[in-house]
Write an enzyme that holds these catalytic residues in place. Structure first.
Site: not given
Length: 114
Positions: A25, A48, A56-57, A85
């Site tokens: 953040y 969001n 946002c993850h 990912e």
DNA sequence: AGCATGACGTGAA
DNA sequence: GTTCACGCCATGC
């Protein structure tokens, strides 16, 4: 559109986070132009308005943890997603250490480098 | 216009 | 290493 709220600026930064990478953040806040607004960044992501567009993850805490309770679909879902990912995760208990649960992201390897 | 809250960060105990 | 408390700024009512 006059000036987009802080909110919009944060989304622009979050949306440019590469896949297989995570940002904190504070990192997003700094890139958004507000190194002191890490808290506001979280507030913005909470708003969001475009789920699916704003990853946002990929935004995690400074220590590599995620937002408890607000994880979209559950913390397990988010862990699997990031792991898929290519993000490296650190197990909670490496040696029978009970109590310390909550997977942390390996920021040393996967934190986004602007 | 002001008050209360909030997906954080950092420092200290 | 972990836990508590304070401070920062923006948003909502």
């Amino acid at each position: 559109m006059a000036e987009q709220s802080f909110n919009s600026r944060v989304y622009e930064v979050v949306k440019r986070i590469p896949r297989g990478t995570v940002a904190t953040y504070g990192q997003v806040a700094a890139l958004a132009g507000a190194p002191r607004n890490a808290r506001t960044v979280g507030y913005a992501l909470h708003a969001n308005p475009e789920p699916g567009v704003t990853p946002c993850h990929r935004v995690v805490f400074r220590d590599g943890s995620l937002a408890p309770g607000f994880a979209f679909g559950g913390p397990d879902e988010q862990r699997a997603l990031l792991e898929d990912e290519g993000v490296t995760f650190i197990p909670p208990a490496p040696n029978g250490n009970a109590g310390a649960d909550g997977w942390r992201v390996d920021l040393d390897r996967c934190q986004w480098q602007a």
